[in-house]
Design a protein around this motif. Structure first.
Motif, PDB file in Angstrom:
ATOM      1  N   LEU A  94     -10.893  10.664  -1.846  1.00  0.00           N
ATOM      2  CA  LEU A  94      -9.632  10.032  -2.235  1.00  0.00           C
ATOM      3  C   LEU A  94      -8.540  10.226  -1.189  1.00  0.00           C
ATOM      4  O   LEU A  94      -7.567   9.470  -1.165  1.00  0.00           O
ATOM      5  N   SER A  95      -8.688  11.213  -0.331  1.00  0.00           N
ATOM      6  CA  SER A  95      -7.661  11.456   0.685  1.00  0.00           C
ATOM      7  C   SER A  95      -7.508  10.287   1.652  1.00  0.00           C
ATOM      8  O   SER A  95      -6.459  10.131   2.282  1.00  0.00           O
ATOM      9  N   GLN A  96      -8.542   9.444   1.759  1.00  0.00           N
ATOM     10  CA  GLN A  96      -8.447   8.300   2.674  1.00  0.00           C
ATOM     11  C   GLN A  96      -7.409   7.271   2.220  1.00  0.00           C
ATOM     12  O   GLN A  96      -6.996   6.414   2.993  1.00  0.00           O
ATOM     13  N   PHE A  97      -6.975   7.379   0.954  1.00  0.00           N
ATOM     14  CA  PHE A  97      -6.015   6.416   0.422  1.00  0.00           C
ATOM     15  C   PHE A  97      -4.570   6.917   0.479  1.00  0.00           C
ATOM     16  O   PHE A  97      -3.678   6.300  -0.094  1.00  0.00           O
ATOM     17  N   ALA A  98      -4.359   8.030   1.158  1.00  0.00           N
ATOM     18  CA  ALA A  98      -3.012   8.610   1.205  1.00  0.00           C
ATOM     19  C   ALA A  98      -1.975   7.625   1.731  1.00  0.00           C
ATOM     20  O   ALA A  98      -0.845   7.577   1.246  1.00  0.00           O
ATOM     21  N   SER A  99      -2.367   6.832   2.713  1.00  0.00           N
ATOM     22  CA  SER A  99      -1.430   5.864   3.294  1.00  0.00           C
ATOM     23  C   SER A  99      -1.589   4.469   2.690  1.00  0.00           C
ATOM     24  O   SER A  99      -0.996   3.506   3.175  1.00  0.00           O
ATOM     25  N   ASP A 100      -2.379   4.378   1.633  1.00  0.00           N
ATOM     26  CA  ASP A 100      -2.636   3.081   0.987  1.00  0.00           C
ATOM     27  C   ASP A 100      -2.376   3.172  -0.514  1.00  0.00           C
ATOM     28  O   ASP A 100      -3.208   2.820  -1.337  1.00  0.00           O
ATOM     29  N   GLY A 101      -1.219   3.688  -0.859  1.00  0.00           N
ATOM     30  CA  GLY A 101      -0.823   3.751  -2.263  1.00  0.00           C
ATOM     31  C   GLY A 101      -1.207   5.013  -2.986  1.00  0.00           C
ATOM     32  O   GLY A 101      -0.891   5.186  -4.170  1.00  0.00           O
ATOM     33  N   GLY A 102      -1.898   5.944  -2.312  1.00  0.00           N
ATOM     34  CA  GLY A 102      -2.257   7.205  -2.931  1.00  0.00           C
ATOM     35  C   GLY A 102      -3.386   7.092  -3.932  1.00  0.00           C
ATOM     36  O   GLY A 102      -3.915   5.998  -4.194  1.00  0.00           O
ATOM     37  N   SER A 103      -3.774   8.219  -4.513  1.00  0.00           N
ATOM     38  CA  SER A 103      -4.946   8.234  -5.394  1.00  0.00           C
ATOM     39  C   SER A 103      -4.755   9.265  -6.499  1.00  0.00           C
ATOM     40  O   SER A 103      -3.951  10.191  -6.394  1.00  0.00           O
ATOM     41  N   GLN A 104      -5.549   9.086  -7.575  1.00  0.00           N
ATOM     42  CA  GLN A 104      -5.554  10.048  -8.666  1.00  0.00           C
ATOM     43  C   GLN A 104      -6.988  10.373  -9.065  1.00  0.00           C
ATOM     44  O   GLN A 104      -7.850   9.489  -9.079  1.00  0.00           O
ATOM     45  N   LEU A 105      -7.212  11.642  -9.381  1.00  0.00           N
ATOM     46  CA  LEU A 105      -8.519  12.101  -9.838  1.00  0.00           C
ATOM     47  C   LEU A 105      -8.408  12.489 -11.300  1.00  0.00           C
ATOM     48  O   LEU A 105      -7.594  13.345 -11.671  1.00  0.00           O
ATOM     49  N   PHE A 106      -9.224  11.878 -12.128  1.00  0.00           N
ATOM     50  CA  PHE A 106      -9.222  12.104 -13.564  1.00  0.00           C
ATOM     51  C   PHE A 106     -10.316  13.111 -13.920  1.00  0.00           C
ATOM     52  O   PHE A 106     -11.472  12.964 -13.524  1.00  0.00           O
ATOM     53  N   VAL A 107      -9.932  14.154 -14.667  1.00  0.00           N
ATOM     54  CA  VAL A 107     -10.898  15.134 -15.161  1.00  0.00           C
ATOM     55  C   VAL A 107     -11.117  14.850 -16.643  1.00  0.00           C
ATOM     56  O   VAL A 107     -10.231  15.059 -17.464  1.00  0.00           O
ATOM     57  N   PRO A 108     -12.305  14.343 -17.033  1.00  0.00           N
ATOM     58  CA  PRO A 108     -12.561  13.926 -18.413  1.00  0.00           C
ATOM     59  C   PRO A 108     -12.728  15.129 -19.354  1.00  0.00           C
ATOM     60  O   PRO A 108     -12.720  16.283 -18.919  1.00  0.00           O
TER      61      PRO A 108
END
Length: 480
Positions: free
Chosen positions: A79-93
């Protein structure tokens, strides 16, 4: 919109889940089923994200026994690759997710479902050892390095750790036993530590049984900590709740803490190392805090305060069965300062001391501290407080030749316990004023008569952290 209002709205919105059952036929003709859960939820955060993923997308297994350390790190690395493309979120179910330490990334949100539990690994090999903090010069438990925190990040921008009161369980009993037996090779890990970072949010989580401190932002700016429930046995060693350390522009609100140490401990480095690093904690707001800590303070300033502590504003505080309400801890050799401290609207029930200041808290990093490094304690303001069942109203002990000055206490009523000390106040090497305080303070606070009412200061301006705007963010995804 204030974050507190937005978080309350998010809790009302809740989580909407739709279960879709996909029926698959096995090769021998028998019927089998996979249950996909599609989740939608909303939450408030300093920034929303354009990209999302679930921990299960990276092989996460929430059975409470399978290690998910590699799954967490693989997810975050991806997910770090999206830092400059709107950011990212990781969901823990939902599930019980055993894990060792993992590192966060910038422009990133870690979100825990209300039924998600992160379980800290009991395997020391899953806890890398890192250098001591430069402003401390050594670990807090031992000389040398320290085990990295469970959730860790450094040199980050825009990071959010939140959820719908999902749980992070430090499983600290193993570490507490090692501490008491003197078996620690390195300083115990914390649950959450963010270093050298800007724009940090930690909110709406339940933290239990930390090996040591729970939440430790250090060398950070623009930090919001809100809606945390933090609990540990009251006899557990050094399980401080929230420790802002050499941070600027921090807001702590709406937290409930039961602790084996200080509920909130404000810090800025230790002795000669903190003096050399020279980074104060300043512009700190603490609001709507509930604290239970029979052996420590509701709010402690120090003892590691060698980089300085200034402009701390605390209000609407409830302390129950806690050793002291507000405590200043320092010593010869600390250097630094504690100044411009403002506390109001505090209620205390069953306390040993309402107010405690000490200049002889002589725990040192090593023997190289400067005995001429005297701390400056000045501009301490307490007002509009009530207390009941208190053993002693105040114990105020400055340093000989280095008195604590500018102390102001006004409109404070302290109800003493049946077995209270015969002398409700003890004061040495301090100077200040008081007004409308019961029982009558010591002479060094030069009590003012009713004809001269003094109201201690509390700033009316807002700090920059109070103007931070948040957004309503959402997640839509699936997991098995």
């Amino acid at each position: 919109m204030e974050l507190s209002k937005s978080l309350r709205t998010a809790r009302v919105v809740g989580v909407v889940s739709v279960v879709v059952v996909l029926v698959l036929l096995s090769t021998n003709g028998a019927e089998s089923r996979k249950h996909w859960v599609f989740d939608y939820f909303e939450y408030s955060a300093i920034n929303c994200r354009a990209h999302s993923a679930s921990l299960t997308d990276f092989g996460g297994v929430g059975d409470g026994t399978t290690s998910n350390t590699k799954a967490f790190q693989a997810a975050i690395d991806h997910l770090s690759q999206f830092a400059s493309d709107g950011g990212s979120q990781l969901f823990v179910p939902p599930g019980r997710w055993l894990t060792g330490s993992f590192n966060l990334t910038s422009h990133f949100t870690l979100y825990l479902h209300k039924d998600a539990v992160l379980l800290a690994s009991q395997d020391e090999h899953e806890w890398p050892v890192i250098d001591p903090l430069p402003s401390y010069g050594r670990g807090r438990d031992t000389q040398g390095g320290r085990y990295i925190s469970l959730i860790f990040g450094t040199n980050l921008t825009d990071v959010v750790i939140t959820g719908e009161n999902g749980t992070i369980d430090g499983q600290g009993a193993l570490w507490w036993a090692k501490f008491h037996k003197g078996e620690l090779k390195y300083t115990r890990p914390y649950l959450i530590e963010i270093m050298h970072s800007d724009n940090v949010q930690i909110s709406s989580l339940t933290l239990v049984n930390s090996p040591s401190w729970n939440v430790h932002p250090v060398y950070c700016s623009n930090v919001i900590i809100q809606g945390l429930t933090i609990t540990a046995p009251v006899t557990s060693p050094n399980t401080d709740g929230i420790n802002p350390d050499s941070c600027t522009n921090t807001r702590i609100e709406d937290c409930y803490i039961v602790s084996g140490d200080d509920c909130i401990a404000v810090k800025s480095g230790w002795d000669e190392y903190g003096i050399a690093y020279g980074m104060p904690t300043k512009q700190l707001v603490i609001r709507r805090l509930t604290c239970i800590s029979p052996f420590s303070a509701t709010i402690a300033l120090g003892s590691e305060m060698s980089g300085g502590i200034e402009d701390v504003r605390a209000e609407d505080i409830l302390a129950i069965d806690t050793e002291s309400g507000v405590r200043i801890k320092t010593a010869v050799g600390r250097g630094g300062y504690v100044k411009d401290i403002y506390v109001r609207s505090m209620t205390m029930k069953t306390m040993k001391w309402a107010f405690w200041m000490t200049g002889n808290y002589g725990s040192h990093a090593d023997n190289n501290y400067d005995p001429n490094a005297l701390p400056a304690i000045q501009g301490i303001n307490y007002r509009d407080m009530v207390a009941e069942n208190v053993t002693m109203a105040g114990r105020l002990e400055g340093i000989s030749g280095d008195p604590f000055t500018g102390i102001c206490i006004s409109n404070v009523t302290i109800g003493l316990a049946k077995k209270a000390k015969k002398v409700p106040w003890t004061c040495t090497d301090i100077a200040g004023i008081s007004s409308g305080v019961v029982p009558q303070p010591c002479d060094l606070l030069s009590g003012q008569g009713p004809e001269k009412i003094v109201a201690c200061n509390f700033p009316t301006d807002s700090l920059p952290i109070d103007t931070v705007e948040v957004q309503t963010c959402s997640y839509w995804g699936k997991y098995l």
